[in-house]
Design an enzyme around this catalytic site. Structure first.
Site, PDB file in Angstrom:
ATOM      1  N   ASN A  46       0.822  -1.217   0.000  1.00 52.25           N
ATOM      2  CA  ASN A  46       0.000   0.000   0.000  1.00 52.25           C
ATOM      3  C   ASN A  46       0.853   1.264   0.000  1.00 52.25           C
ATOM      4  O   ASN A  46       0.343   2.364   0.208  1.00 52.25           O
ATOM      5  CB  ASN A  46      -0.921   0.016   1.227  1.00 52.25           C
ATOM      6  CG  ASN A  46      -1.905  -1.142   1.197  1.00 52.25           C
ATOM      7  OD1 ASN A  46      -2.409  -1.504   0.143  1.00 52.25           O
ATOM      8  ND2 ASN A  46      -2.153  -1.737   2.358  1.00 52.25           N
ATOM      9  N   HIS A 143     -14.667  -1.442   5.848  1.00 51.83           N
ATOM     10  CA  HIS A 143     -13.556  -2.234   6.380  1.00 51.83           C
ATOM     11  C   HIS A 143     -13.866  -2.867   7.750  1.00 51.83           C
ATOM     12  O   HIS A 143     -14.583  -2.292   8.576  1.00 51.83           O
ATOM     13  CB  HIS A 143     -12.343  -1.309   6.532  1.00 51.83           C
ATOM     14  CG  HIS A 143     -11.062  -2.025   6.755  1.00 51.83           C
ATOM     15  ND1 HIS A 143     -10.428  -2.052   7.976  1.00 51.83           N
ATOM     16  CD2 HIS A 143     -10.289  -2.747   5.909  1.00 51.83           C
ATOM     17  CE1 HIS A 143      -9.301  -2.734   7.871  1.00 51.83           C
ATOM     18  NE2 HIS A 143      -9.192  -3.171   6.620  1.00 51.83           N
ATOM     19  N   GLU A 188     -16.151   4.727   2.995  1.00 49.13           N
ATOM     20  CA  GLU A 188     -14.711   4.882   2.750  1.00 49.13           C
ATOM     21  C   GLU A 188     -14.490   5.852   1.590  1.00 49.13           C
ATOM     22  O   GLU A 188     -15.294   5.898   0.654  1.00 49.13           O
ATOM     23  CB  GLU A 188     -14.081   3.527   2.400  1.00 49.13           C
ATOM     24  CG  GLU A 188     -14.060   2.579   3.580  1.00 49.13           C
ATOM     25  CD  GLU A 188     -13.341   1.258   3.295  1.00 49.13           C
ATOM     26  OE1 GLU A 188     -12.393   1.229   2.487  1.00 49.13           O
ATOM     27  OE2 GLU A 188     -13.749   0.256   3.894  1.00 49.13           O
ATOM     28  N   SER A 192     -11.091  -0.312   0.130  1.00 45.31           N
ATOM     29  CA  SER A 192      -9.803  -1.003   0.238  1.00 45.31           C
ATOM     30  C   SER A 192      -9.670  -2.208  -0.676  1.00 45.31           C
ATOM     31  O   SER A 192      -8.563  -2.564  -1.063  1.00 45.31           O
ATOM     32  CB  SER A 192      -9.567  -1.442   1.681  1.00 45.31           C
ATOM     33  OG  SER A 192     -10.560  -2.354   2.086  1.00 45.31           O
TER      34      SER A 192
HETATM   35  C1  LIG Z   1     -10.222   1.056   4.909  1.00 52.99           C
HETATM   36  C2  LIG Z   1      -9.267   0.752   6.016  1.00 52.99           C
HETATM   37  N1  LIG Z   1      -9.489   1.294   7.226  1.00 52.99           N
HETATM   38  C3  LIG Z   1      -8.673   1.055   8.257  1.00 52.99           C
HETATM   39  C4  LIG Z   1      -7.561   0.250   8.123  1.00 52.99           C
HETATM   40  C5  LIG Z   1      -6.667   0.004   9.303  1.00 52.99           C
HETATM   41  O1  LIG Z   1      -5.538   0.828   9.224  1.00 52.99           O
HETATM   42  P1  LIG Z   1      -4.157   0.391   9.862  1.00 52.99           P
HETATM   43  O2  LIG Z   1      -3.495  -0.526   8.890  1.00 52.99           O
HETATM   44  O3  LIG Z   1      -3.419   1.669  10.082  1.00 52.99           O
HETATM   45  O4  LIG Z   1      -4.477  -0.311  11.142  1.00 52.99           O
HETATM   46  C6  LIG Z   1      -7.278  -0.331   6.890  1.00 52.99           C
HETATM   47  C7  LIG Z   1      -6.099  -1.212   6.733  1.00 52.99           C
HETATM   48  O5  LIG Z   1      -5.984  -2.040   5.909  1.00 52.99           O
HETATM   49  C8  LIG Z   1      -8.152  -0.078   5.805  1.00 52.99           C
HETATM   50  O6  LIG Z   1      -7.929  -0.621   4.614  1.00 52.99           O
END
Ligand SMILES: Cc1ncc(COP(=O)(O)O)c(C=O)c1O
Length: 417
Positions: A46, A143, A188, A192
């Site tokens: 990423n 997510h 979002e 993701s």
């Molecule tokens: C849409 C989304 N929110 C939150 C997170 C969590 O973030 P972090 O990796 O900083 O814990 C991710 C991680 O993959 C994500 O894709």
């Protein structure tokens, strides 16, 4: 044996080809990773802008380490909150237009903290059971870091109803809004797994049209660094009109920003409330000050736009070549590109075949994505060279022909991969 469900759970995952295994990466330079002595072009990171390896970001990290040490050594409400944290929060507010911001060690923690802080924390004022339950209405593809926490909410214990609306479906969202109930709608900025964008303006219009007492929260984990005029994410697409703005913004630093951690931004009151009532914030060691310093540098570099321009060029090149090759990529123009396979075993076989050609693309299976939508999740970065993307498309043609039994391979032979 105590906890014998553990072995049973693992066996059941393995039987369905859904078992996860970690790989040990021994080197990571530019877009090349080394695993078990072999090198691969990495299309599963990423680090969309390559900022995790930017010299100025590393330099800031090093300066922060020498000024503040390796750990913040305490919670933010004790002595863990430094000038570096404050400067980073101010930078975020200045460039997103949000009133105030708060830092967390991960996006997972930030999402859980918000959900728990708003809906599960007992305060003398929110304990009062009103006639109307509060509502959390979440996009179907939201997510797990948010959904897992929201799913635990109950009308009886928390006076809160959790529900989901169909992905980006405004009519479905409107049908779920309850007038006058405290409501949080969550989506979002860039999804993701599918890589498409949340319909921020659609949600704002739906809230206005229904005269709903709702707040909009946007998880910009994959949007910060990619969308918006200055790369600061969805806030650029949001109206600044009262009642038509983003009320809560969550962004992470471990993706396009190339460091680690996350922020929540909102009104002064919301942030002060979280400082007082969020267990994830109060009972956790603050992110290292060095990391905050490196993150601020990274945001400054990101906003200059050089890496974003390179990323956009790479995305266009990949889309052009993939479409010419007849590859069934999802119809999105972002760094996250998916090819739905629909079967975990085939998705794994494709990933392995790609590895044999020097290309690293992970297979993403359920429950990370809905059942029968197992896929290859390809991520494009500013670090990729033209030849890397050409090699990816050639390898995809060959692997898809091999595993899926459909011919994508004529032109790949000409290029002699
Ligand atoms: C849409 C989304 N929110 C939150 C997170 C969590 O973030 P972090 O990796 O900083 O814990 C991710 C991680 O993959 C994500 O894709």
């Amino acid at each position: 044996m105590p906890f014998d469900f553990i072995t049973a759970a693992l066996q059941s995952r393995a039987a369905e080809s859904l078992l996860r295994k970690r790989v040990e990466v021994t080197n990571n330079i530019q877009a090349i990773i080394e695993v078990s002595g072999k090198h691969y072009i990495n299309f599963s990171s990423n680090d969309y802008l390559g900022l995790s390896q930017h010299q100025d970001v590393l330099q800031s990290f090093a300066e922060g380490l020498s000024l503040y040490g390796a750990s913040s050594s305490a919670s933010s409400v004790v002595t863990g909150y430094s000038r570096e944290h404050k400067l980073l929060e101010e930078d975020i507010c200045e460039h997103t237009g949000m009133e105030n911001a708060l830092l967390f060690s991960s996006g997972f923690a930030a999402n859980q903290a918000l959900c728990q802080g708003l809906f599960q924390t007992s305060t003398p004022t929110n304990k009062k059971q009103t006639d109307l339950a509060r509502n959390v209405i979440v996009d179907k593809l939201m997510h797990a870091s948010f959904v897992d926490s929201a799913m635990q909410l109950s009308p009886e214990k928390d006076n809160t109803v959790f529900s989901r609306f169909k992905h980006n479906d405004m009519a479905h969202l409107a049908s779920k809004l309850v007038p006058n109930s405290d409501t949080l709608i969550v989506t979002e900025g860039v999804f993701s797994m599918d890589g498409d964008q949340g319909d921020i303006q659609g949600i704002q219009s739906t809230i206005s049209a229904q005269k709903s007492k709702a707040w909009l929260m946007v998880d910009d984990a994959h949007a910060i660094g990619f969308i918006g005029n200055n790369g600061m994410g969805s806030c650029d697409f949001a109206s600044t009109e009262k009642n038509k703005k983003i009320d809560i913004l969550m962004g992470t630093f471990g993706k396009a920003i190339g460091t680690q951690g996350a922020f929540l931004a909102g009104t002064n009151d919301l942030i002060e409330y979280m400082v007082n009532f969020s267990k994830h914030y109060v009972y956790s060691t603050a992110m290292p000050a060095a990391q905050a310093r490196a993150t601020r540098t990274s945001l400054q570099i990101m906003r200059q736009g050089v890496e974003r321009a390179a990323l956009l060029e790479n995305i266009s090149l990949f889309k052009k070549l993939a479409i010419e090759a007849g590859l069934p990529v999802l119809n999105v123009d972002g760094p996250i590109q998916g090819i739905i396979i629909g079967d975990p075993l085939k998705a794994l076989a494709l990933s392995e075949h790609l590895k044999s050609l020097g290309i690293w693309v992970n297979a993403i299976r359920s429950p990370t994505v809905p059942k029968n939508t197992d896929r290859l999740r390809i991520t494009i970065s500013a670090m990729h060279q033209v030849k890397d993307i050409e090699a990816l498309v050639d390898a995809l043609r060959i692997s898809m022909s091999n595993i899926m039994g459909k011919d994508f391979s004529e032109q790949s032979n000409e290029k002699g991969l």
